[in-house]
Motif scaffolding. Structure first.
Motif, mmCIF file in Angstrom:
data_model
loop_
_atom_site.group_PDB
_atom_site.id
_atom_site.type_symbol
_atom_site.label_atom_id
_atom_site.label_comp_id
_atom_site.label_asym_id
_atom_site.label_seq_id
_atom_site.Cartn_x
_atom_site.Cartn_y
_atom_site.Cartn_z
ATOM 1 N N MET A 133 39.240 52.154 29.116
ATOM 2 C CA MET A 133 38.444 50.937 28.835
ATOM 3 C C MET A 133 39.588 49.705 28.445
ATOM 4 S SD MET A 133 35.297 52.057 29.277
ATOM 5 C CE MET A 133 34.193 50.958 28.721
ATOM 6 N N SER A 134 39.133 48.635 28.841
ATOM 7 C CA SER A 134 39.733 47.319 28.358
ATOM 8 C C SER A 134 39.083 47.025 27.034
ATOM 9 C CB SER A 134 39.531 46.109 29.372
ATOM 10 O OG SER A 134 40.778 46.655 30.260
ATOM 11 N N TRP A 135 39.512 46.648 26.086
ATOM 12 C CA TRP A 135 38.804 46.066 24.910
ATOM 13 C C TRP A 135 39.160 44.773 24.170
ATOM 14 C CZ3 TRP A 135 35.568 49.960 22.355
ATOM 15 C CH2 TRP A 135 35.807 51.130 22.913
ATOM 16 N N TYR A 136 38.135 44.085 23.705
ATOM 17 C CA TYR A 136 38.331 42.540 23.555
ATOM 18 C C TYR A 136 37.483 42.522 22.187
ATOM 19 C CZ TYR A 136 38.340 42.733 28.462
ATOM 20 O OH TYR A 136 38.289 43.008 29.852
ATOM 21 N N TRP A 137 38.126 41.554 21.408
ATOM 22 C CA TRP A 137 37.333 40.959 20.200
ATOM 23 C C TRP A 137 37.259 39.285 20.759
ATOM 24 C CZ3 TRP A 137 35.481 43.256 16.249
ATOM 25 C CH2 TRP A 137 36.063 44.498 15.860
ATOM 26 N N TYR A 138 36.024 39.159 20.279
ATOM 27 C CA TYR A 138 35.506 37.727 20.515
ATOM 28 C C TYR A 138 35.057 37.193 19.080
ATOM 29 C CZ TYR A 138 35.072 38.421 25.364
ATOM 30 O OH TYR A 138 35.168 38.602 26.932
ATOM 31 N N ARG A 139 34.636 36.052 18.835
ATOM 32 C CA ARG A 139 34.150 35.506 17.731
ATOM 33 C C ARG A 139 33.289 34.373 18.165
ATOM 34 N NH1 ARG A 139 39.450 33.144 14.398
ATOM 35 N NH2 ARG A 139 39.925 31.316 16.003
ATOM 36 N N GLN A 140 32.291 34.174 17.227
ATOM 37 C CA GLN A 140 31.447 32.939 17.323
ATOM 38 C C GLN A 140 31.384 32.172 15.986
ATOM 39 O OE1 GLN A 140 27.844 33.650 19.616
ATOM 40 N NE2 GLN A 140 27.242 31.086 19.940
ATOM 41 N N GLY A 141 32.016 30.901 15.631
ATOM 42 C CA GLY A 141 31.715 30.324 14.579
ATOM 43 C C GLY A 141 30.581 29.535 14.607
ATOM 44 N N PRO A 142 30.055 29.197 13.486
ATOM 45 C CA PRO A 142 28.869 28.061 13.356
ATOM 46 C C PRO A 142 28.905 27.047 14.163
ATOM 47 C CG PRO A 142 29.932 28.728 11.112
ATOM 48 C CD PRO A 142 30.758 28.927 12.149
ATOM 49 N N GLY A 143 27.786 26.758 14.832
ATOM 50 C CA GLY A 143 27.658 25.814 15.716
ATOM 51 C C GLY A 143 28.596 25.764 16.910
ATOM 52 N N LYS A 144 29.520 26.760 17.284
ATOM 53 C CA LYS A 144 30.471 26.968 18.281
ATOM 54 C C LYS A 144 29.795 27.828 19.338
ATOM 55 C CE LYS A 144 34.248 25.984 15.032
ATOM 56 N NZ LYS A 144 35.658 26.292 14.304
ATOM 57 N N GLN A 145 30.612 27.767 20.642
ATOM 58 C CA GLN A 145 30.482 28.724 21.489
ATOM 59 C C GLN A 145 31.507 29.981 21.211
ATOM 60 O OE1 GLN A 145 29.798 27.601 25.711
ATOM 61 N NE2 GLN A 145 31.032 25.904 24.959
ATOM 62 N N VAL A 175 39.161 36.318 21.312
ATOM 63 C CA VAL A 175 40.328 36.003 20.386
ATOM 64 C C VAL A 175 41.417 36.892 20.764
ATOM 65 C CG1 VAL A 175 39.040 34.835 18.651
ATOM 66 C CG2 VAL A 175 39.338 37.604 18.513
ATOM 67 N N ALA A 176 41.345 38.136 21.226
ATOM 68 C CA ALA A 176 42.168 39.244 21.441
ATOM 69 C C ALA A 176 41.909 40.392 22.479
ATOM 70 C CB ALA A 176 42.474 40.052 19.983
ATOM 71 N N THR A 177 42.882 40.767 23.318
ATOM 72 C CA THR A 177 42.430 41.957 24.130
ATOM 73 C C THR A 177 43.562 42.823 24.374
ATOM 74 O OG1 THR A 177 41.379 39.974 25.732
ATOM 75 C CG2 THR A 177 42.237 42.132 26.767
ATOM 76 N N VAL A 178 43.135 44.356 24.501
ATOM 77 C CA VAL A 178 44.025 45.135 24.734
ATOM 78 C C VAL A 178 43.420 45.735 25.950
ATOM 79 C CG1 VAL A 178 42.738 46.806 23.370
ATOM 80 C CG2 VAL A 178 45.255 47.171 23.982
ATOM 81 N N SER A 179 44.470 46.111 26.900
ATOM 82 C CA SER A 179 44.143 46.502 28.327
ATOM 83 C C SER A 179 44.290 48.098 28.192
ATOM 84 C CB SER A 179 44.979 45.964 29.336
ATOM 85 O OG SER A 179 46.396 46.555 29.338
ATOM 86 N N THR A 180 43.625 48.636 29.477
ATOM 87 C CA THR A 180 43.739 50.065 29.662
ATOM 88 C C THR A 180 45.322 50.551 29.311
ATOM 89 O OG1 THR A 180 44.181 50.111 31.865
ATOM 90 C CG2 THR A 180 41.987 50.365 31.114
ATOM 91 N N GLY A 181 46.294 49.919 29.616
ATOM 92 C CA GLY A 181 47.483 50.223 29.643
ATOM 93 C C GLY A 181 48.168 49.906 28.058
ATOM 94 N N GLY A 182 47.296 49.136 27.365
ATOM 95 C CA GLY A 182 47.935 48.957 26.041
ATOM 96 C C GLY A 182 48.604 47.565 25.960
#
Length: 119
Positions: A34-46, A50-57
């Motif tokens: 799998m590819s993995w991701y971190w997202y974030r959503q601040g107050p009043g924001k879309q 913020v960060a990704t790690v691919s299947t290859g690391g």
């Protein structure tokens, strides 16, 4: 069918650190496929990536967090981490993890964990 669970959020002062975890159900995913991701959503924001790690690391970071955040994989424990250092008030957000296969036939999200950076 949400099978990712984030944890580790909380309240921290500016300049502090937190480590977020995203745990996958062992019977549902082979973490290294799998590819993995971190997202974030601040107050009043879309929501923003913020960060990704691919299947290859291989990792990528948003400019706003580069040099401060680190995404990593713990394969034996089926867990993805986001180490956050030198936190700023503008990092305040709900943080979400996401995992998908290359062909996007699997694409799942966690429900989020709150990070608040405030003095």
């Amino acid at each position: 069918q949400v099978q990712l669970v984030e944890s580790g959020g909380g309240l921290v002062q500016p300049g502090g650190s937190l480590r977020l975890s995203c745990a996958a159900a062992k019977s549902s995913f082979a973490i290294y496929t799998m590819s993995w991701y971190w997202y974030r959503q601040g107050p009043g924001k879309q929501r923003e990536l913020v960060a990704t790690v691919s299947t290859g690391g291989f990792t990528n970071y948003a400019d706003a967090v580069k040099g401060r955040f680190t995404i990593s994989r713990d394969v034996p424990n089926n867990t993805i981490y986001l180490q956050m250092n030198s936190l700023k008030p503008e990092d305040t957000a709900v943080y979400y993890c996401r995992a998908n296969t290359v062909d996007m036939r699997i694409d799942v999200w966690g429900r989020g964990t709150q990070v608040t950076v405030s003095s």
